[in-house]
Scaffold this motif. Structure first.
Motif, short mmCIF file in Angstrom:
data_model
loop_
_atom_site.label_atom_id
_atom_site.label_comp_id
_atom_site.label_asym_id
_atom_site.label_seq_id
_atom_site.Cartn_x
_atom_site.Cartn_y
_atom_site.Cartn_z
N PRO A 125 0.79 -1.23 0.00
CA PRO A 125 0.00 0.00 0.00
C PRO A 125 0.83 1.28 0.00
CG PRO A 125 -0.17 -1.15 2.11
CD PRO A 125 0.50 -2.08 1.17
N ASP A 126 2.10 1.20 0.38
CA ASP A 126 2.94 2.40 0.37
C ASP A 126 3.68 2.59 -0.95
OD1 ASP A 126 2.27 2.99 3.02
OD2 ASP A 126 3.86 1.69 3.80
N ASP A 127 3.49 1.69 -1.90
CA ASP A 127 4.24 1.74 -3.15
C ASP A 127 3.54 2.59 -4.21
OD1 ASP A 127 6.69 0.17 -2.98
OD2 ASP A 127 5.38 -1.55 -2.62
N VAL A 128 4.38 3.22 -5.04
CA VAL A 128 3.94 3.82 -6.29
C VAL A 128 4.57 2.97 -7.39
CG1 VAL A 128 4.00 5.82 -7.81
CG2 VAL A 128 3.75 6.13 -5.33
N VAL A 129 3.75 2.21 -8.11
CA VAL A 129 4.23 1.21 -9.06
C VAL A 129 4.04 1.73 -10.49
CG1 VAL A 129 3.90 -1.15 -9.92
CG2 VAL A 129 3.65 -0.65 -7.47
N VAL A 130 5.10 1.61 -11.30
CA VAL A 130 5.02 1.99 -12.71
C VAL A 130 5.12 0.72 -13.55
CG1 VAL A 130 5.97 3.41 -14.56
CG2 VAL A 130 6.15 4.18 -12.17
N VAL A 131 4.18 0.54 -14.46
CA VAL A 131 4.16 -0.62 -15.36
C VAL A 131 4.28 -0.10 -16.79
CG1 VAL A 131 2.91 -2.70 -16.07
CG2 VAL A 131 2.65 -1.83 -13.73
N PRO A 132 5.47 -0.19 -17.43
CA PRO A 132 5.65 0.39 -18.76
C PRO A 132 4.85 -0.25 -19.87
CG PRO A 132 7.77 0.22 -17.64
CD PRO A 132 6.76 -0.53 -16.81
N ALA A 133 4.53 -1.53 -19.80
CA ALA A 133 3.76 -2.19 -20.85
C ALA A 133 2.43 -2.66 -20.26
CB ALA A 133 4.53 -3.36 -21.45
N ALA A 134 1.64 -1.70 -19.80
CA ALA A 134 0.48 -2.03 -18.96
C ALA A 134 -0.69 -2.60 -19.73
CB ALA A 134 0.03 -0.79 -18.20
N ALA A 135 -0.69 -2.53 -21.07
CA ALA A 135 -1.79 -3.12 -21.85
C ALA A 135 -1.47 -4.51 -22.35
CB ALA A 135 -2.13 -2.22 -23.04
N GLY A 149 -7.91 -0.48 -13.96
CA GLY A 149 -7.72 -0.14 -12.56
C GLY A 149 -6.54 0.74 -12.24
N ALA A 150 -5.73 1.12 -13.25
CA ALA A 150 -4.59 1.98 -12.97
C ALA A 150 -5.07 3.34 -12.49
CB ALA A 150 -3.72 2.13 -14.22
N ASP A 151 -4.37 3.91 -11.52
CA ASP A 151 -4.72 5.25 -11.04
C ASP A 151 -4.43 6.29 -12.10
OD1 ASP A 151 -5.26 4.89 -7.95
OD2 ASP A 151 -3.52 3.65 -8.42
N LEU A 152 -3.33 6.10 -12.84
CA LEU A 152 -2.95 6.98 -13.94
C LEU A 152 -2.57 6.12 -15.12
CD1 LEU A 152 -0.56 9.46 -12.05
CD2 LEU A 152 -2.93 9.91 -12.74
N ALA A 153 -2.92 6.58 -16.31
CA ALA A 153 -2.53 5.87 -17.53
C ALA A 153 -2.05 6.89 -18.54
CB ALA A 153 -3.71 5.07 -18.09
N PHE A 154 -0.86 6.66 -19.11
CA PHE A 154 -0.26 7.61 -20.04
C PHE A 154 0.23 6.91 -21.30
CE2 PHE A 154 0.40 9.67 -15.90
CZ PHE A 154 -0.20 10.91 -16.15
N ASP A 155 0.20 7.66 -22.39
CA ASP A 155 0.75 7.21 -23.65
C ASP A 155 2.26 7.45 -23.62
OD1 ASP A 155 1.54 6.79 -26.27
OD2 ASP A 155 -0.06 8.01 -27.16
N TYR A 156 3.04 6.37 -23.66
CA TYR A 156 4.49 6.54 -23.54
C TYR A 156 5.12 7.20 -24.77
CZ TYR A 156 4.56 2.04 -26.07
OH TYR A 156 4.36 1.03 -26.98
N THR A 157 4.35 7.35 -25.87
CA THR A 157 4.89 8.05 -27.02
C THR A 157 4.79 9.57 -26.86
OG1 THR A 157 2.79 8.05 -28.25
CG2 THR A 157 4.23 6.13 -28.52
N ASP A 158 4.08 10.03 -25.84
CA ASP A 158 3.99 11.45 -25.51
C ASP A 158 5.12 11.78 -24.54
OD1 ASP A 158 3.44 13.97 -24.55
OD2 ASP A 158 1.41 13.52 -23.88
N GLY A 159 6.10 12.52 -25.00
CA GLY A 159 7.29 12.77 -24.19
C GLY A 159 7.05 13.55 -22.91
N SER A 160 5.85 14.10 -22.76
CA SER A 160 5.57 14.89 -21.55
C SER A 160 5.05 14.05 -20.40
CB SER A 160 4.57 16.00 -21.87
OG SER A 160 3.29 15.46 -22.20
N TRP A 161 4.88 12.74 -20.61
CA TRP A 161 4.23 11.95 -19.56
C TRP A 161 5.00 11.93 -18.24
CZ3 TRP A 161 6.18 7.82 -16.97
CH2 TRP A 161 7.24 7.12 -17.54
N PRO A 162 6.35 11.88 -18.21
CA PRO A 162 7.01 11.88 -16.90
C PRO A 162 6.72 13.15 -16.10
CG PRO A 162 8.53 11.13 -18.60
CD PRO A 162 7.34 11.71 -19.30
N LEU A 183 -0.22 -7.37 -13.80
CA LEU A 183 0.57 -6.65 -12.81
C LEU A 183 -0.19 -5.43 -12.29
CD1 LEU A 183 4.16 -6.77 -14.38
CD2 LEU A 183 3.27 -8.13 -12.47
N VAL A 184 -0.88 -4.73 -13.18
CA VAL A 184 -1.71 -3.59 -12.75
C VAL A 184 -2.76 -4.06 -11.75
CG1 VAL A 184 -3.45 -1.93 -13.50
CG2 VAL A 184 -1.32 -2.17 -14.79
#
Length: 323
Positions: free
Chosen positions: A143-153, A188-201, A160-161
């Motif tokens: 519950p204390d983790d912030v998890v990033v899944v690069p290939a979430a689809a 169920g992801a709290d946030l979902a971003f298109d990794y081809t958009d360079g502004s996502w980080p 993993l999500v």
């Protein structure tokens, strides 16, 4: 019966749908009338002529495919008669034969499918599901983790999500394009971003308000994974289990000070509880609705199209062939 055969390494078009003899189960084996066969990125690599984790490329001609589900329709010597007529799923290991209307499997690789799972979901869990559970055994989210899944689809990323959300973690999923990011958000992801958009980080950092990510499940490598790792704070964990964005088996790690990087190989997966135990748990998690695999289906006759779509990132979840 019909099967997909490979006579020469190379492009997806080298996969040929044709009529072949039915396989005959040997001692300790069952024959399965296949209702669903899994397609893996490793299948595409082997088809192209790469050895992958095998000691050598498969002998040609071959029928690819290592994950199957269906109904037992014949028994070899020594196989218990109770298997006849049962709905089953099996991971064939490195022995191919799955892209077919019938395939044989050793009894010790076969599991009965829970009543509320369909064949495609069972295929997804026997391979992709067991891998996802092996991954989280090596880096459990909390519950204390912030998890990033690069290939979430993808097949593993979808699970993993779900697992991380079930554990109470904050989950950030990355995928290519709006359709896939919408699926990641619905998963169920709290946030979902298109990794081809360079502004996502920058958007992630703004949303987190300076809170660092703590865990990256990296199955792709490449620029998206590098950007994800840059979000980790000191003490963060970077678990690597694939390099699909950079080519199969090209272990290009990228160290960040204060971050632990672990590369998950087959032996580590076996140590994460044993393959059969992971398979049983994966099937149980799906049967109880805690993990829900996503599936992209193709007819068996269109195996070449399935390979092209998988290699071009045109699929969501596990790719399955259906006779």
């Amino acid at each position: 019966m019909h099967a997909v055969r490979l006579y020469a390494f190379g492009a997806a078009e080298n996969l040929t749908y044709e009529q072949v003899e039915d396989p005959v189960p040997g001692p300790g084996q069952v024959r399965i009338a296949v209702a669903a066969a899994g397609v893996h990125l490793l299948d595409a690599a082997l088809r192209a002529g790469h050895r992958g984790p095998l000691p050598e490329p498969p002998a040609l001609p071959t029928v690819p495919g290592r994950e199957i589900a269906g109904v037992v329709d014949a028994l070899g010597d020594g196989a218990d008669e109770l298997w006849l007529g049962r709905r089953v799923v099996a991971h064939l290991g490195f022995a191919p034969g799955g892209y077919a209307e019938r395939a044989v499997a050793s009894v010790d690789r076969v599991h009965e499918i829970p009543a509320n799972l369909d064949f495609a979901a069972a295929v997804a869990m026997i391979g992709t599901g067991r891998t996802a559970l092996g991954i989280v055994r090596c880096a459990e989210p909390g519950p204390d983790d912030v998890v990033v899944v690069p290939a979430a689809a993808g097949g593993i990323g979808t699970l993993l999500v779900q697992y991380a959300r079930n554990a109470g973690a904050t989950v950030i999923g990355l995928a290519g394009g709006p359709a896939k990011t919408a699926r990641v958000r619905a998963n169920g992801a709290d946030l979902a971003f298109d990794y081809t958009d360079g502004s996502w980080p920058a958007k992630v950092r703004a949303h987190l308000g300076g809170r660092p990510a703590t865990l990256v499940y990296d199955g792709v490598g490449g620029e998206a994974a590098r950007q994800a790792v840059d979000l980790l704070g000191r003490g963060g964990r970077h678990l690597v289990f694939g390099w699909s964005a950079e080519g199969i088996g090209e272990g290009r790690g990228y160290a960040v000070e204060g971050v632990s990087e672990s590369v998950l190989g087959p032996e580590m997966l076996r140590r994460a509880g044993g393959l059969r135990a992971l398979e049983l748990r994966a099937l149980a998690e799906a049967a109880h609705g805690r993990l829900r695999p996503a599936v992209t289906r193709f007819p068996l006759a269109e195996a070449a199209a399935a390979h092209r779509a998988l290699e071009n990132r045109g699929t969501i979840g596990k790719v399955v062939l259906e006779p």
